[in-house]
Enzyme design. Structure first.
Site, PDB file in Angstrom:
ATOM      1  N   GLU A   1       0.813  -1.204   0.193  1.00  0.00           N
ATOM      2  CA  GLU A   1       0.315   0.444   0.029  1.00  0.00           C
ATOM      3  C   GLU A   1       0.838   1.356   0.431  1.00  0.00           C
ATOM      4  OE1 GLU A   1      -2.004   0.127   3.479  1.00  0.00           O
ATOM      5  OE2 GLU A   1      -3.115   2.427   3.406  1.00  0.00           O
ATOM      6  N   TRP A   2       0.770   2.192  -0.775  1.00  0.00           N
ATOM      7  CA  TRP A   2       1.410   3.495  -0.752  1.00  0.00           C
ATOM      8  C   TRP A   2       0.927   4.997   0.381  1.00  0.00           C
ATOM      9  CZ3 TRP A   2       5.292   6.376  -2.393  1.00  0.00           C
ATOM     10  CH2 TRP A   2       5.147   7.226  -2.489  1.00  0.00           C
ATOM     11  N   ILE A   3       1.792   4.856   1.202  1.00  0.00           N
ATOM     12  CA  ILE A   3       1.109   5.817   2.465  1.00  0.00           C
ATOM     13  C   ILE A   3       1.612   7.384   1.873  1.00  0.00           C
ATOM     14  CG2 ILE A   3       1.612   5.923   4.397  1.00  0.00           C
ATOM     15  CD1 ILE A   3       0.534   3.394   4.243  1.00  0.00           C
TER      16      ILE A   3
ATOM     17  N   ASP B   1      13.852  -2.044  14.083  1.00  0.00           N
ATOM     18  CA  ASP B   1      15.017  -0.973  13.703  1.00  0.00           C
ATOM     19  C   ASP B   1      14.195   0.024  13.508  1.00  0.00           C
ATOM     20  OD1 ASP B   1      17.611  -0.444  12.021  1.00  0.00           O
ATOM     21  OD2 ASP B   1      16.515  -1.466   9.955  1.00  0.00           O
TER      22      ASP B   1
HETATM   23  P1  ADP Z   1      14.767  -0.007   2.086  1.00  0.00           P
HETATM   24  O1  ADP Z   1      14.485  -0.881   2.355  1.00  0.00           O
HETATM   25  O2  ADP Z   1      15.197   0.341   0.864  1.00  0.00           O
HETATM   26  O3  ADP Z   1      15.236   1.025   3.669  1.00  0.00           O
HETATM   27  P2  ADP Z   1      12.570   1.479   2.785  1.00  0.00           P
HETATM   28  O4  ADP Z   1      11.188   0.269   3.659  1.00  0.00           O
HETATM   29  O5  ADP Z   1      13.045   1.848   4.275  1.00  0.00           O
HETATM   30  O6  ADP Z   1      13.474   1.131   2.193  1.00  0.00           O
HETATM   31  O7  ADP Z   1      11.383   2.633   2.607  1.00  0.00           O
HETATM   32  C1  ADP Z   1      12.623   4.025   1.207  1.00  0.00           C
HETATM   33  C2  ADP Z   1      11.745   4.809   1.101  1.00  0.00           C
HETATM   34  O8  ADP Z   1      10.018   4.667   0.585  1.00  0.00           O
HETATM   35  C3  ADP Z   1      10.797   5.240   2.930  1.00  0.00           C
HETATM   36  O9  ADP Z   1      12.018   6.326   3.913  1.00  0.00           O
HETATM   37  C4  ADP Z   1       9.563   5.733   3.057  1.00  0.00           C
HETATM   38  O10 ADP Z   1       9.533   7.490   2.957  1.00  0.00           O
HETATM   39  C5  ADP Z   1       9.499   5.867   1.707  1.00  0.00           C
HETATM   40  N1  ADP Z   1       8.472   4.609   1.649  1.00  0.00           N
HETATM   41  C6  ADP Z   1       8.353   3.683   2.477  1.00  0.00           C
HETATM   42  N2  ADP Z   1       7.145   2.635   1.991  1.00  0.00           N
HETATM   43  C7  ADP Z   1       6.489   3.179   1.944  1.00  0.00           C
HETATM   44  C8  ADP Z   1       5.182   2.890   1.858  1.00  0.00           C
HETATM   45  N3  ADP Z   1       4.535   1.926   2.678  1.00  0.00           N
HETATM   46  N4  ADP Z   1       4.394   4.642   0.452  1.00  0.00           N
HETATM   47  C9  ADP Z   1       5.098   5.509   0.719  1.00  0.00           C
HETATM   48  N5  ADP Z   1       6.235   5.837   1.381  1.00  0.00           N
HETATM   49  C10 ADP Z   1       6.669   5.311   1.775  1.00  0.00           C
END
Ligand code: ADP
Length: 287
Positions: free
Chosen positions: A90-92, A194
């Site tokens: 899901e996009w947040i 984490d």
């Molecule tokens: P990685 O596994 O490469 O560390 P992250 O899960 O931390 O990646 O996601 C990278 C960035 O994407 C996050 O810092 C956040 O800003 C954005 N992000 C992560 N999940 C979502 C989501 N479900 N919806 C919108 N943005 C997200």
């Protein structure tokens, strides 16, 4: 092909927008808007099989506590084969509001207070950053922390030549004496594992969401200690947390030992720039 994977979850519409998202350091991430809805998609070309299954499982366990929000996972590849692996969720989208950090504090504390398994650790190995995180079930938290947290990072540091003689002796000494400092049987909490400032985001109406977990069951002070390593959590967050789940009065005394784990991970992932912080903590507990 992302389109194929979207079809798999019942979205047969076409992709209208695909934009890279920065912020993570492990995977490539994208915002994808189809004719039906928006997605957050992570792609990894080098991950081991099961890499995204671990993330999906962590998010699901957090969700099941019904205390704090996580993005819904729609799809993940189990096995890499020669292909890239994909995680679709899901996009947040949202902005922090005046109450976001208050909610984050209360809801994280509720997740920790909800308890969970009777033991410490986890039934599967996970990842901390890119590094493999072994797990298992333990009845003694200090044993888990020594065997599954400090020892594996010690071993990686030796392999990478980041453990000089002095550091090695002190870390061995601290591991031998860990029972003197850490509680053997703290309350068991589900931990995100984490939780630095980049691993929570705000959604609609400022609602906080946890992302990118590396879960385990353990002492809630371990989680709190990591929030303090790089900052990003306000006083409101800590005071609201404590209203729900007060911090034990020995927190300050053991906090650096918990932070040491994350600093060793950083030493192993990013190099000697973290060596000074590791050594300062080791000195405190071994001289
Ligand atoms: P990685 O596994 O490469 O560390 P992250 O899960 O931390 O990646 O996601 C990278 C960035 O994407 C996050 O810092 C956040 O800003 C954005 N992000 C992560 N999940 C979502 C989501 N479900 N919806 C919108 N943005 C997200």
């Amino acid at each position: 092909m992302i389109e194929e994977k979207l079809k798999h979850i019942g979205d047969n519409t076409s992709i209208q927008t695909k934009t890279p998202v920065s912020g993570g350091d492990i995977n490539q991430a994208y915002y994808i808007q189809t004719g039906k809805q928006a997605y957050f998609i992570k792609v990894n070309r080098q991950a081991e099989s099961g890499f995204f299954q671990v993330e999906a499982n962590g998010l699901e366990r957090i969700r099941s506590t019904q205390t704090i929000a996580v993005p819904e996972v729609y799809y993940f590849d189990q096995s890499s084969g020669d292909q890239e692996m994909t995680l679709i969720m899901e996009w947040i989208q949202g902005e922090k509001t005046a109450t976001t950090e208050q909610q984050l504090g209360e809801q994280l504390a509720s997740m920790h207070a909800a308890g969970g398994s009777g033991q410490y650790g986890l039934d599967q190995s996970t990842y901390v950053g890119k590094l493999h995180q072994p797990n298992g079930w333990y009845t003694d938290w200090a044993d888990y922390f020594r065997e599954c947290r400090l020892q594996p990072q010690f071993d990686i540091a030796v392999q990478l030549n980041r453990m000089n003689q002095n550091r090695r002796m002190k870390l061995e000494k601290l591991m031998d004496n860990l029972d003197k400092y850490l509680p053997k049987q703290p309350q068991v909490s589900l931990l995100h594992g984490d939780l630095w400032g980049g691993n929570w985001i705000a959604g609609q109406a400022g609602k906080p969401y946890l992302i990118d977990p590396s879960i385990l069951y353990g002492d809630h002070l371990f989680e709190l200690s990591f929030t303090e390593v790089f900052g990003g959590f306000s006083n409101t967050f800590y005071s609201q947390y404590q209203n729900v789940f007060p911090l034990e009065d020995y927190y300050e005394e053991i906090k650096p030992i918990y932070q040491l784990f994350y600093l060793l991970v950083h030493l192993n992932m990013f190099g000697e720039v973290y060596g000074g912080s590791v050594d300062r903590i080791l000195k405190r507990y071994t001289s």
